[in-house]
Design a protein around this motif. Structure first.
Motif, PDB file in Angstrom:
ATOM      1  N   VAL A 195     111.715  31.819 -92.430  1.00 19.12           N
ATOM      2  CA  VAL A 195     112.751  32.399 -91.571  1.00 19.12           C
ATOM      3  C   VAL A 195     112.217  32.980 -90.259  1.00 19.12           C
ATOM      4  O   VAL A 195     112.749  32.677 -89.181  1.00 19.12           O
ATOM      5  N   PRO A 196     111.183  33.850 -90.264  1.00 20.17           N
ATOM      6  CA  PRO A 196     110.694  34.386 -88.978  1.00 20.17           C
ATOM      7  C   PRO A 196     110.246  33.286 -88.015  1.00 20.17           C
ATOM      8  O   PRO A 196     110.446  33.398 -86.793  1.00 20.17           O
ATOM      9  N   TYR A 197     109.651  32.228 -88.558  1.00 24.50           N
ATOM     10  CA  TYR A 197     109.213  31.085 -87.742  1.00 24.50           C
ATOM     11  C   TYR A 197     110.432  30.406 -87.108  1.00 24.50           C
ATOM     12  O   TYR A 197     110.448  30.102 -85.908  1.00 24.50           O
ATOM     13  N   LEU A 198     111.482  30.179 -87.917  1.00 18.94           N
ATOM     14  CA  LEU A 198     112.705  29.549 -87.414  1.00 18.94           C
ATOM     15  C   LEU A 198     113.373  30.416 -86.349  1.00 18.94           C
ATOM     16  O   LEU A 198     113.903  29.908 -85.359  1.00 18.94           O
ATOM     17  N   LEU A 199     113.351  31.721 -86.566  1.00 18.48           N
ATOM     18  CA  LEU A 199     113.960  32.625 -85.582  1.00 18.48           C
ATOM     19  C   LEU A 199     113.256  32.548 -84.234  1.00 18.48           C
ATOM     20  O   LEU A 199     113.900  32.584 -83.180  1.00 18.48           O
ATOM     21  N   GLY A 200     111.935  32.470 -84.253  1.00 10.35           N
ATOM     22  CA  GLY A 200     111.187  32.322 -83.009  1.00 10.35           C
ATOM     23  C   GLY A 200     111.540  31.030 -82.300  1.00 10.35           C
ATOM     24  O   GLY A 200     111.710  30.994 -81.065  1.00 10.35           O
ATOM     25  N   ARG A 201     111.682  29.942 -83.082  1.00 11.55           N
ATOM     26  CA  ARG A 201     112.073  28.667 -82.499  1.00 11.55           C
ATOM     27  C   ARG A 201     113.469  28.755 -81.893  1.00 11.55           C
ATOM     28  O   ARG A 201     113.728  28.258 -80.784  1.00 11.55           O
ATOM     29  N   LEU A 202     114.361  29.420 -82.614  1.00  8.19           N
ATOM     30  CA  LEU A 202     115.724  29.561 -82.121  1.00  8.19           C
ATOM     31  C   LEU A 202     115.773  30.319 -80.804  1.00  8.19           C
ATOM     32  O   LEU A 202     116.507  29.940 -79.879  1.00  8.19           O
ATOM     33  N   PHE A 203     114.999  31.393 -80.709  1.00 12.07           N
ATOM     34  CA  PHE A 203     115.009  32.164 -79.475  1.00 12.07           C
ATOM     35  C   PHE A 203     114.552  31.302 -78.302  1.00 12.07           C
ATOM     36  O   PHE A 203     115.106  31.377 -77.200  1.00 12.07           O
ATOM     37  N   SER A 204     113.541  30.477 -78.521  1.00  6.42           N
ATOM     38  CA  SER A 204     113.061  29.597 -77.457  1.00  6.42           C
ATOM     39  C   SER A 204     114.162  28.635 -77.017  1.00  6.42           C
ATOM     40  O   SER A 204     114.331  28.350 -75.820  1.00  6.42           O
ATOM     41  N   VAL A 205     114.956  28.125 -77.986  1.00  5.29           N
ATOM     42  CA  VAL A 205     116.053  27.204 -77.658  1.00  5.29           C
ATOM     43  C   VAL A 205     117.147  27.929 -76.871  1.00  5.29           C
ATOM     44  O   VAL A 205     117.671  27.414 -75.871  1.00  5.29           O
ATOM     45  N   TYR A 206     117.503  29.142 -77.320  1.00 10.83           N
ATOM     46  CA  TYR A 206     118.507  29.917 -76.588  1.00 10.83           C
ATOM     47  C   TYR A 206     118.043  30.209 -75.164  1.00 10.83           C
ATOM     48  O   TYR A 206     118.847  30.204 -74.218  1.00 10.83           O
ATOM     49  N   GLU A 207     116.761  30.462 -75.006  1.00  7.53           N
ATOM     50  CA  GLU A 207     116.209  30.694 -73.660  1.00  7.53           C
ATOM     51  C   GLU A 207     116.346  29.442 -72.806  1.00  7.53           C
ATOM     52  O   GLU A 207     116.720  29.510 -71.619  1.00  7.53           O
ATOM     53  N   ALA A 208     116.050  28.274 -73.401  1.00  7.39           N
ATOM     54  CA  ALA A 208     116.149  27.013 -72.659  1.00  7.39           C
ATOM     55  C   ALA A 208     117.591  26.727 -72.255  1.00  7.39           C
ATOM     56  O   ALA A 208     117.852  26.241 -71.139  1.00  7.39           O
ATOM     57  N   ILE A 209     118.531  27.035 -73.143  1.00  6.73           N
ATOM     58  CA  ILE A 209     119.950  26.821 -72.833  1.00  6.73           C
ATOM     59  C   ILE A 209     120.360  27.680 -71.642  1.00  6.73           C
ATOM     60  O   ILE A 209     121.047  27.210 -70.716  1.00  6.73           O
ATOM     61  N   GLN A 210     119.951  28.945 -71.646  1.00  8.37           N
ATOM     62  CA  GLN A 210     120.287  29.823 -70.523  1.00  8.37           C
ATOM     63  C   GLN A 210     119.669  29.325 -69.222  1.00  8.37           C
ATOM     64  O   GLN A 210     120.312  29.327 -68.173  1.00  8.37           O
ATOM     65  N   GLN A 211     118.409  28.894 -69.277  1.00  9.52           N
ATOM     66  CA  GLN A 211     117.735  28.417 -68.066  1.00  9.52           C
ATOM     67  C   GLN A 211     118.433  27.190 -67.491  1.00  9.52           C
ATOM     68  O   GLN A 211     118.556  27.042 -66.264  1.00  9.52           O
ATOM     69  N   GLU A 212     118.921  26.304 -68.394  1.00  4.62           N
ATOM     70  CA  GLU A 212     119.572  25.093 -67.907  1.00  4.62           C
ATOM     71  C   GLU A 212     120.975  25.387 -67.382  1.00  4.62           C
ATOM     72  O   GLU A 212     121.430  24.783 -66.417  1.00  4.62           O
ATOM     73  N   ALA A 213     121.646  26.348 -67.997  1.00  2.24           N
ATOM     74  CA  ALA A 213     123.001  26.678 -67.575  1.00  2.24           C
ATOM     75  C   ALA A 213     123.015  27.543 -66.326  1.00  2.24           C
ATOM     76  O   ALA A 213     123.918  27.395 -65.474  1.00  2.24           O
ATOM     77  N   SER A 214     122.029  28.438 -66.222  1.00  3.25           N
ATOM     78  CA  SER A 214     122.005  29.369 -65.087  1.00  3.25           C
ATOM     79  C   SER A 214     120.596  29.438 -64.500  1.00  3.25           C
ATOM     80  O   SER A 214     119.884  30.431 -64.673  1.00  3.25           O
ATOM     81  N   PRO A 215     120.154  28.394 -63.834  1.00  2.00           N
ATOM     82  CA  PRO A 215     118.789  28.395 -63.268  1.00  2.00           C
ATOM     83  C   PRO A 215     118.620  29.495 -62.222  1.00  2.00           C
ATOM     84  O   PRO A 215     119.526  29.758 -61.436  1.00  2.00           O
ATOM     85  N   GLY A 216     117.456  30.159 -62.269  1.00  2.28           N
ATOM     86  CA  GLY A 216     117.155  31.194 -61.292  1.00  2.28           C
ATOM     87  C   GLY A 216     117.786  32.534 -61.578  1.00  2.28           C
ATOM     88  O   GLY A 216     117.778  33.413 -60.709  1.00  2.28           O
TER      89      GLY A 216
END
Length: 588
Positions: A473-494
């Motif tokens: 679970v902690p490993y999956l949570l870290g992966r999830l956070f990275s994905v959520y970060e990527a989604i934000q960067q793609e939706a709202s660059p800068g």
């Protein structure tokens, strides 16, 4: 064991003529007093040389008679001393004491050289008998250089163009004098096991970073609480008996250690600790290989491929030919770490083992550090200085790793022991403070969890690269956070304030509280994307959430926070790798 190892090292170097013999040492000398046969001062000859960096003039290192250890009293050196003793002049404003210094030097030189049939000896005695300290600074040879001469510079004598300490009869007189003045109480030497006069004071150890410039003691007793009954400091013959080391052994170990510290190619610093290392047979090639493997030194002389080959052979018990020198894996090797402690030195660590075994531990350490790296990372490995640098606040005025932690890490690497808990704590502190998981920090987390089995984490979270089959679970949570970060960067660059800025640390500590917020934010970000991208990220999120077999934990303990950070790092590196591959295909 430290003193014995150093004494043995001295004997090896002395047999090869590579180190000063008993009664002699190396000192930095700035000027020579040129004397006429009758002792008259003819001139003052500058002896300084250009420093290795070419930026300044430094005293010339010369072999001179062993120098006394001075603290506050008057004690003269033979043939090499400062202006107080050889000129009777200084800038301290204490003329009476300066005259005492000159008189002490005069008495010592008469004691050693009276009756010696040598032009140099006669010239030196003539100088002391005719020189007038009261007019020293007005002498034509002294006046132009007075400020430099009185600034603590060491002076020697020169007679007919030859330095006095190189005169054979003067040297013999000094050796005879020294051998006949063993004033210590005869005891069994702790180093050699033989009965001999015990040294009252041991020579100073110089060039330890942070210690006094004049040197510090490795063995000393300066307070009643440190002394044994009947071996008090007030008794000049008894003080050294608290730890009886014969005069010859004391000279040997101090000379050997100063020799090691003066070798700039084989001295390293770990925080406040100065580290020296040597092979039992005195062969410097072992030092070169060790320095390159642990500290990343030796420049281009030893390539990564060379090191891999050396590791493989020596760690496997096979001899290696290095630059024409055979390296024996069974040769004993020593590593000593010294730290300053007022006028004394502290031993941070002293490690010894067969050279092959030490390298085997180092090789295992580097294997544990192996982890997927960013494309811009140029280093093949993470040498000790870079590893420790990952625990340091780079904005701090003093950029040094914790000394106890640095010493413990070094000990763990070289002995194959567990890494100290303080290393994990230091890395987590830097991650939380900076919200940044560098390649080095991720490598340290992976190595720590692999080695320290007491942490009890599944091995599947410590692979070299992302393990997509891992359901921890902690490993999956870290992966999830990275994905959520990527989604934000793609939706709202800068965007100015990202979810990493706001929620990174709290998500790693209290996932049940923070991840519902991240889910809500991700829904808003996905609505801003075009349909194709939204479908892609939906699939990624669905794939990760489908692996959860339990509710989100309210809190994560320290080891699981570290696992969270690893999962984040792996997922982020995979994301960037895919992006780089996609861009390469588009540009290709």
């Amino acid at each position: 064991m430290i003193l014995q190892a150093l004494e043995n090292y001295y004997q090896v170097l002395a047999a090869r003529g590579e180190i000063a013999l008993a009664g002699w040492g190396i000192a930095g000398v700035s000027f020579a007093l040129a004397l006429a046969p009758d002792g008259a001062l003819l001139g003052v000859q500058p002896l300084k040389i250009t420093s290795l960096d070419g930026k300044k003039e430094v005293p010339r290192p010369l072999r001179v008679p062993e120098q006394v250890k001075r603290s506050s009293g008057v004690a003269a050196n033979f043939l090499c001393d400062n202006s107080s003793y050889l000129l009777g002049a200084d800038e301290k404003g204490k003329p009476a004491r300066t005259l005492q210094c000159f008189a002490a030097a005069q008495a010592l030189h008469h004691t050693v050289l009276d009756g010696v049939d040598s032009p140099a000896a006669r010239a030196i005695l003539g100088y002391f008998d005719s020189w007038d300290p009261q007019t020293a600074l007005s002498h034509p040879a002294v006046a132009p250089l007075a400020d430099q001469l009185m600034a603590g510079a060491n002076l020697i004598f020169s007679v007919d163009g030859v330095w006095a300490q190189e005169d054979a009869r003067v040297r013999a007189a000094w050796d005879a004098f020294r051998s006949g003045h063993a004033a210590g109480r005869e005891m069994v030497c702790l180093v050699t096991g033989k009965r001999a006069p015990a040294a009252r004071l041991h020579a100073s150890i110089k060039k330890v970073h942070g210690a006094q410039a004049t040197g510090a003691s490795l063995v000393s007793f300066n307070a009643p609480a440190l002394e044994s009954f009947g071996k008090e400091q007030a008794d000049d013959t008894g003080q050294g008996c608290n730890a009886p080391v014969s005069e010859s052994a004391a000279f040997a170990y101090t000379t050997a250690l100063n020799h090691l510290l003066a070798d700039r190619d084989h001295v390293q610093r770990i925080g406040d600790t100065t580290v020296v290392f040597w092979a039992k047979d005195g062969e410097p090639a072992y030092q070169d290989v060790f320095g390159a493997s642990v500290f990343g030194t030796a420049g281009s002389r030893i390539t990564e491929e060379d090191l891999k080959s050396i590791f493989k052979n020596l760690a496997g018990g096979n001899a290696v030919d290095f630059e024409g020198i055979p390296l024996d894996p069974e040769n004993h090797f020593y590593v000593l770490g010294l730290a300053p402690n007022a006028a004394r030195l502290s031993v941070r660590f002293f490690l010894q083992d067969e050279f092959g075994k030490l390298l085997k531990h180092v090789e295992a350490h580097y294997e544990r550090l192996q982890i997927v790296k960013p494309a811009y990372e140029k280093f093949e490995s993470l040498p000790l200085w870079r590893l420790l640098n990952e625990t340091v606040n780079q904005k701090a005025s003093k950029k040094e790793a914790s000394p106890p932690m640095a010493a413990a890490v070094t000990r763990a690497i070289l002995t194959g022991g567990d890494y100290p808990a303080s290393l994990l704590e230091a890395v987590l502190i830097r991650i939380r403070a900076e919200r940044e998981i560098t390649y080095g920090r991720a490598a340290i987390l992976k190595a720590y969890f692999l080695k320290n089995r007491s942490v009890s984490l599944p091995e599947e979270v410590t692979l070299v690269r992302l393990n997509e089959a891992c359901n921890y679970v902690p490993y999956l949570l870290g992966r999830l956070f990275s994905v959520y970060e990527a989604i934000q960067q793609e939706a709202s660059p800068g965007i100015n304030a990202t979810i990493k800025d706001k929620y990174f640390n709290s998500a790693a500590a209290m996932p049940a509280t923070v991840f519902p917020v991240l889910i809500g934010l991700a829904d808003k970000h996905l609505k801003k994307m075009e349909k194709g991208k939204r479908i892609y990220w939906d699939r990624v999120l669905t794939g990760l959430w489908s692996r959860f077999e339990e509710d989100l934990p309210a809190r994560l303990e320290v080891k699981d926070q570290g696992t969270f950070y690893l999962g984040y790092y792996y997922q982020t590196q995979q994301r960037y790798t895919k992006k780089e591959n996609r861009e390469d295909r588009e540009n290709g």
